[in-house]
Scaffold this motif. Structure first.
Motif, PDB file in Angstrom:
ATOM      1  N   MET A 267     -50.758   0.723  96.603  1.00 37.36           N
ATOM      2  CA  MET A 267     -52.032   0.205  97.120  1.00 37.36           C
ATOM      3  C   MET A 267     -51.898  -1.253  97.539  1.00 37.36           C
ATOM      4  O   MET A 267     -52.356  -1.656  98.617  1.00 37.36           O
ATOM      5  N   VAL A 268     -51.241  -2.046  96.680  1.00 38.74           N
ATOM      6  CA  VAL A 268     -51.049  -3.463  97.026  1.00 38.74           C
ATOM      7  C   VAL A 268     -50.153  -3.590  98.252  1.00 38.74           C
ATOM      8  O   VAL A 268     -50.386  -4.427  99.142  1.00 38.74           O
ATOM      9  N   TRP A 271     -51.993  -2.939 101.459  1.00 32.99           N
ATOM     10  CA  TRP A 271     -52.826  -4.113 101.790  1.00 32.99           C
ATOM     11  C   TRP A 271     -51.969  -5.235 102.366  1.00 32.99           C
ATOM     12  O   TRP A 271     -52.337  -5.875 103.369  1.00 32.99           O
ATOM     13  N   THR A 274     -51.005  -4.330 105.952  1.00 33.49           N
ATOM     14  CA  THR A 274     -52.111  -4.443 106.927  1.00 33.49           C
ATOM     15  C   THR A 274     -52.432  -5.897 107.225  1.00 33.49           C
ATOM     16  O   THR A 274     -52.938  -6.221 108.315  1.00 33.49           O
ATOM     17  N   THR A 275     -52.125  -6.777 106.264  1.00 28.02           N
ATOM     18  CA  THR A 275     -52.401  -8.200 106.501  1.00 28.02           C
ATOM     19  C   THR A 275     -51.211  -8.912 107.127  1.00 28.02           C
ATOM     20  O   THR A 275     -51.240 -10.138 107.308  1.00 28.02           O
TER      21      THR A 275
END
Length: 608
Positions: A267-268, A271, A274-275
């Motif tokens: 999950m991290v 993220w 995507t950043t």
């Protein structure tokens, strides 16, 4: 209680055995480590492939290059794994064999008192199961434990190089694993040792039941034996279950926590991707590396359990190897100037090791102040009531036990001044509880013979009235089975007596060797013994009046002391206790096999 050693102190004791094969083990370690590094390299190829080729402007040639590189790495990893096995298997089995031979040699050297204390199953499990386990640990467990640790370290470094945030999440799972691993090591080590000890006890029970199967059947006690065995087997089962529970719990922790860390990391990672803080290729490579690292992390439970069990195996092995042989050769062995066979007991006192107290007054001596002289070529009978110490006294002569105080000498030389090997060529023994080996009659009889000739064999069999051995299926080359149980009691005694005679000793020690013979066979044996013992000093424990008649003189043993010595007639006339002992000696037993042989011989003579 055995000394409690640290893990490294216990495992370190293997170094002398492993020293010759360390180069091969290192080559195996390097091969295994290279295989792990190759496995860790594959995710890095995937990262390059995704970042450089798997996008709209990428070239197909880059994909094929990556495919062939990954294929080559996979083949190389398989070859390195195979190479590891080739390097370690042969030297590990060599170490196992050498340790097993060393253990067996040490068992042969150790005193009878040591074997009195130890169950045969415990020694068997140490010689077979424990050393077999150590070989597997040396060839696999030790190497893979090191490789696993290094693989995890290298993998974590690579993971940090790709994403320190995700690596910290993965590393956080290691803290509770380390805490739980400390508890696991303590608990599993305890039950692993208990399991090995219980397996040894169970092996002892099986061996005793097999050897005593005739007694169990004759007394109808098979059910009770089964219940006792079932209780021991159930105890071992419960211990194995406890081992499995500890291992399962540890495996759960070392499997679950990294998986949870990977889930959170995914999950991290998404993220971060995507950043723009993490490329897709790096994300895929990270989790591919984590998958490679997860496998050794999961295997560490099994490897740690294997290592702890190996520590117990080493401790158990050295419990035997550390046992001291107290019956050893003197610094400067002596031999008599003239070998006649004069046997002298001088103020001999004896007590078993566990009965010896710091204060001699508190020691329970089985034999006390024994003074006895047996002249060269003399046959002396030793008589006494049951429990007076007759058999114990006989076992002091070949130094199966050492005297506690006083001395025993042959031709003026103390037994402790002989080399053990020389002494046991001078002295030969035939015990009442005959032990034969799973070998041929020939090998059993010539066990201690100075020369393995047919002449010595045939004379010994003739003296012991063991001519029946020639009628066995393969004659004297017939295998007689474990402990000679295929023979009758009288037959076993005659073969054992022939073995003592074939040794051609100067001193012959006989512990009621004719107790299982019928009257006719005993008379024939005694007649021949008088011929062959003419120049042999003989001390014979007598439980029957007919055996006493074989002796030149008789020694009366009463309450651990020699109270009178003389001829049979002299003692009958002057010693009331001797008359009581003679009156209480056993009636002549019947050995049906011997009687059948005698009847057949008489029938044959009648026909002729």
């Amino acid at each position: 209680m055995p000394e409690q050693r640290s893990f490294f102190k216990s495992i370190g004791r293997l170094y002398p055995h492993m020293k010759p094969i360390i180069p091969r083990l290192l080559m195996g370690l390097i091969s295994a480590l290279l295989a792990s590094i190759v496995a860790l390299a594959i995710p890095q190829v995937l990262r390059v492939l995704i970042n450089d080729s798997l996008h709209p402007s990428g070239s197909s040639s880059g994909v094929w290059v990556a495919v062939w590189v990954i294929l080559g790495l996979g083949i190389l990893e398989a070859l390195l794994v195979a190479l590891r096995r080739q390097f370690v298997i042969n030297p590990a089995t060599t170490v196992e064999t050498r340790m097993r031979i060393s253990l067996y040699k040490h068992l042969q050297d150790l005193t009878v008192s040591f074997h009195d204390r130890w169950g045969s199953g415990q020694l068997l499990s140490r010689a077979m199961s424990d050393l077999n386990f150590l070989r597997r640990w040396m060839a696999f467990g030790a190497i893979m434990l090191v490789v696993t640790s290094l693989t995890v370290i290298i993998g974590v470094i690579l993971m940090f190089s790709m994403s320190w945030q995700l690596a910290l999440i993965f590393l956080a799972a290691a803290v509770p694993i380390m805490i739980f691993g400390f508890r696991f090591r303590k608990n599993f080590g305890r039950v692993a040792r208990l399991s090995q000890d219980q397996a040894g006890d169970l092996a002892t029970t099986v061996e005793e039941s097999v050897h005593g199967i005739r007694v169990l059947k004759a007394f109808g006690r098979s059910r009770e034996a089964l219940e006792n065995f079932n209780e021991q087997a159930e105890g071992l089962r419960q211990t194995e279950i406890a081992k499995a529970k500890y291992l399962a719990t540890f495996s759960l922790v070392v499997t679950l926590l990294p998986e949870l860390a990977l889930g959170l990391g995914l999950m991290v990672g998404i993220w971060l991707s995507t950043t723009g803080q993490l490329s897709i290729g790096s994300l895929v490579a990270f989790f591919a590396t984590a998958a490679v690292v997860a496998s050794p992390v999961e295997a560490c439970g099994m490897l740690l359990a294997m290592t702890l069990a190996a520590k117990s195996a080493v401790d158990r092995h050295y419990e035997v190897m550390d046992s001291v042989n107290t019956i050893t050769d003197p610094t400067e062995p002596q031999t008599p100037s003239e070998s006649k066979g004069a046997l002298t007991f001088s103020k001999v006192r004896f007590a078993f090791e566990d009965a010896v107290a710091p204060d001699p007054a508190d020691t329970k001596f089985i034999l006390d102040e024994i003074d006895l002289e047996i002249r060269p070529g003399e046959t002396m009978a030793l008589v006494g009531v049951t429990g007076s110490g007759k058999s114990t006294l006989l076992q002091l002569i070949p130094r199966l036990y050492d005297v506690t105080e006083g001395s025993i000498s042959i031709d003026g030389v103390d037994l402790r001044d002989f080399s053990v090997e020389q002494l046991r060529t001078v002295v030969a023994v035939a015990f009442e509880d005959t032990t034969l080996f799973s070998n041929s009659v020939r090998d059993n009889v010539l066990l201690g013979a100075p020369e393995r000739t047919d002449a010595i064999l045939n004379e010994a069999l003739d003296v012991a009235q063991a001519q029946f051995t020639h009628t066995l299926p393969e004659g004297v080359d017939t295998l007689i089975g474990e402990e000679g149980l295929s023979l009758s009691g009288g037959q076993r005694q005659r073969v054992a007596l022939a073995r003592a005679i074939a040794a051609q000793p100067k001193v012959l020690v006989l512990d009621d060797p004719l107790s299982a013979l019928d009257v006719n066979t005993e008379a024939k044996v005694e007649a021949r013994l008088r011929e062959v013992l003419a120049e042999t000093t003989t001390l014979i424990v007598a439980h029957r009046p007919s055996t006493v008649a074989l002796a030149d003189r008789v020694a009366l043993l009463q309450d651990g002391r020699i109270t009178d010595v003389g001829t049979h007639s002299e003692l009958l006339g002057r010693n009331a206790h001797y008359r009581y002992v003679i009156a209480s000696l056993d009636e002549e037993p019947k050995d049906l096999d011997s009687e059948l042989e005698t009847e057949l011989e008489e029938a044959g003579e009648a026909v002729r």
